[in-house]
Design a protein around this motif. Structure first.
Motif, PDB file in Angstrom:
ATOM      1  N   THR A  10      93.606 -50.450  10.636  1.00 63.40           N
ATOM      2  CA  THR A  10      93.198 -49.959  11.957  1.00 63.40           C
ATOM      3  C   THR A  10      91.710 -50.213  12.104  1.00 63.40           C
ATOM      4  OG1 THR A  10      94.856 -48.184  11.911  1.00 63.40           O
ATOM      5  CG2 THR A  10      93.046 -47.948  13.475  1.00 63.40           C
ATOM      6  N   VAL A  97      91.104 -49.890  20.023  1.00 60.17           N
ATOM      7  CA  VAL A  97      91.719 -49.695  18.706  1.00 60.17           C
ATOM      8  C   VAL A  97      92.781 -50.782  18.501  1.00 60.17           C
ATOM      9  CG1 VAL A  97      93.146 -48.170  17.298  1.00 60.17           C
ATOM     10  CG2 VAL A  97      91.292 -47.224  18.699  1.00 60.17           C
ATOM     11  N   PRO A 124     100.792 -47.751  19.598  1.00 57.57           N
ATOM     12  CA  PRO A 124      99.719 -47.277  18.724  1.00 57.57           C
ATOM     13  C   PRO A 124      99.457 -45.780  18.813  1.00 57.57           C
ATOM     14  CG  PRO A 124      98.801 -48.325  20.664  1.00 57.57           C
ATOM     15  CD  PRO A 124     100.284 -48.550  20.729  1.00 57.57           C
ATOM     16  N   CYS A 125     100.034 -45.112  19.819  1.00 52.45           N
ATOM     17  CA  CYS A 125      99.828 -43.673  19.971  1.00 52.45           C
ATOM     18  C   CYS A 125     100.942 -43.112  20.839  1.00 52.45           C
ATOM     19  CB  CYS A 125      98.458 -43.371  20.595  1.00 52.45           C
ATOM     20  SG  CYS A 125      98.253 -44.080  22.254  1.00 52.45           S
ATOM     21  N   ARG A 137      89.361 -40.023  22.813  1.00 53.37           N
ATOM     22  CA  ARG A 137      90.377 -41.051  22.630  1.00 53.37           C
ATOM     23  C   ARG A 137      89.908 -42.377  23.220  1.00 53.37           C
ATOM     24  NH1 ARG A 137      96.069 -38.720  24.505  1.00 53.37           N
ATOM     25  NH2 ARG A 137      95.028 -38.631  26.535  1.00 53.37           N
ATOM     26  N   ALA A 138      90.286 -43.459  22.550  1.00 53.04           N
ATOM     27  CA  ALA A 138      89.966 -44.781  23.057  1.00 53.04           C
ATOM     28  C   ALA A 138      90.714 -45.015  24.369  1.00 53.04           C
ATOM     29  CB  ALA A 138      90.355 -45.837  22.033  1.00 53.04           C
ATOM     30  N   ALA A 141      94.390 -48.947  23.248  1.00 50.82           N
ATOM     31  CA  ALA A 141      94.875 -48.995  21.861  1.00 50.82           C
ATOM     32  C   ALA A 141      96.033 -49.997  21.795  1.00 50.82           C
ATOM     33  CB  ALA A 141      95.328 -47.617  21.394  1.00 50.82           C
ATOM     34  N   GLN A 143      98.897 -52.095  19.070  1.00 49.66           N
ATOM     35  CA  GLN A 143      99.543 -52.209  17.760  1.00 49.66           C
ATOM     36  C   GLN A 143     100.336 -53.508  17.701  1.00 49.66           C
ATOM     37  OE1 GLN A 143     101.563 -48.725  16.052  1.00 49.66           O
ATOM     38  NE2 GLN A 143     103.284 -50.038  15.474  1.00 49.66           N
TER      39      GLN A 143
END
Length: 433
Positions: A10, A97, A124-125, A137-138, A141, A143
């Motif tokens: 990450t 992220v 990712p979240c 928080r970004a 994000a 993934q």
């Protein structure tokens, strides 16, 4: 099916060029201020059949994704920042992220049985968690998940306080074009706040919006052939009008049976894109929450209504969100006008009592399936619906001719809804999600 996701790394991906000091504070618009404190989620799945895994290893692919993401963020710099209160973004280049992950299953297993719990692991979240402070928080994000077969999943979550579905689609178009080296300088319009000036307000998510009871999400597929039949039956409506009206009618029948009454009242809200309704029209690449909700109703006194009538009501409601409507939002009473639809809905629910609300949002025509980072276009693009009852998201199928309707209802209602005779007349397939 059990699926395990191992997070390999990450890291923050910062813009390739530092954001100039005079751009470090980015004002969000009034419409952004009113947006819910969620993330907008999307998942793109790429088959290994579309690229040579032996020639292109996944380390190289992830490096390409990160490098091109960094370059893209230099133009979409607010997406690399963090929210500051409810009126601006701190563009100090904290970065988006980026997570690299590996799944212990093949992509075909996901496609065969796309359950919400499995799809959630590719993000990712948690998009709809509102417990933590948004400033921590970004805004963006991502993934990247590698499957055992070599396929790839790219899950993106973008703060709804800065972006809507159209913004997310524009960003993916720009990012993938940069990765391919075909970028034509896709640059977003970043001045929505000048058109819809922010106010001194702090929105709070209404209690009861997030459902604490058991909800179920089902994905209903309408292929091109069944849609053509439905459109013909529903006053030669558009695809979105036809599917919306059919779901609305089927849901009302379920609610009527549940209540034991002959007639009931109900409300539909449908998101309307404002980009083409400003004067002059805004670019499709405009960043922000450039939408409002159209409101259509059926009252108990009107009795049972047919599909044609619902199409007409929906169409008239959407047409009301026109250039004059947008001018009012831009005026001195803009806040009242922007909140008008939901105030109208709340007033009707309070006065009628037993009145079901169905929330629709269409991502149809967004170019998600054109996203190509250099390893082919997605084999499937999906989202996950909010844990809110009676929320419906409409998305295109890969062919572009069909529509996938992601419907979330309380368990009791979904059990009856998915068996509704008229719905089943046009649905090609139904899957848990």
């Amino acid at each position: 099916m059990e699926m395990k996701i191992d997070i390999l790394s990450t890291q923050p991906i910062k813009p390739s060029s530092p954001t100039p000091n005079h751009l470090r504070s980015f004002k969000i618009s009034l419409l952004d201020q009113l947006a819910p404190p969620f993330y907008v989620p999307v998942i793109l799945l790429f088959s290994a059949d579309d690229f040579d895994c032996e020639a292109v290893d996944h380390v190289t692919i992830c490096d390409l994704l990160k490098r091109s993401l960094s370059q893209t963020l230099s133009r979409f710099y607010p997406l690399a920042g963090k929210l500051k209160g409810n009126d601006s973004v701190d563009c100090s280049d904290d970065g988006a992220v980026f997570m690299e992950a590996r799944a212990n299953v093949e992509l075909s297993e996901i496609l065969r049985d796309p359950e919400i719990d499995l799809l959630q692991k590719l993000l990712p979240c948690e998009p709809y968690s509102v417990g933590s402070e948004s400033s921590d928080r970004a805004i963006t994000a991502i993934q990247a998940t590698i499957f055992e077969c070599g396929g790839i999943g790219i899950g993106v979550c973008m703060s709804h306080k800065v972006a809507d579905g159209a913004t997310l689609a524009t960003f993916l178009t720009a990012w993938s074009a940069t990765a391919m080296g075909t970028d034509d300088g896709i640059t977003p319009f970043l001045d929505s706040a000048s058109l819809f000036p922010p106010r001194d307000i702090n929105t709070v998510l209404s209690s009861g919006v997030i459902s604490h009871g058991k909800t179920l999400t089902r994905r209903f597929l309408f292929d091109a052939a069944s849609l053509a039949r439905l459109q013909s039956k529903a006053s030669n409506s558009t695809r979105v009008e036809a599917v919306t009206s059919l779901i609305w009618k089927s849901a009302m029948d379920v609610a009527r049976e549940k209540s034991g009454k002959d007639t009931i009242s109900s409300i539909v809200t449908h998101v309307v894109n404002l980009r083409g309704k400003t004067e002059p029209p805004l670019s499709d690449r405009s960043l922000g929450n450039l939408w409002q909700q159209a409101v259509a109703t059926v009252t108990e006194q009107e009795g049972k209504v047919e599909l044609d009538d619902l199409v007409g009501r929906l169409r008239r409601a959407i047409k009301k969100v026109d250039k004059e409507y947008v001018k009012e939002i831009q005026g001195e009473e803009g806040l009242s006008k922007a909140c008008g639809a939901m105030k109208e809905v709340q007033k009707m629910i309070m006065s009628k009592g037993e009145m079901e609300l169905y929330r629709f949002s269409s991502w149809s025509r967004f170019p998600f399936y054109e996203t190509d980072f250099g390893f082919g276009r997605p084999i499937w693009v999906c989202t996950i619906t909010a844990p809110i009852k009676n929320v419906i998201i409409l998305m295109d199928t890969k062919s572009g001719g069909g529509i996938e309707a992601w419907v979330t209802m309380v368990e009791e209602d979904m059990t009856k809804f998915q068996r509704h005779y008229e719905l089943l007349e046009f649905v090609s397939s139904t899957q848990s999600a």
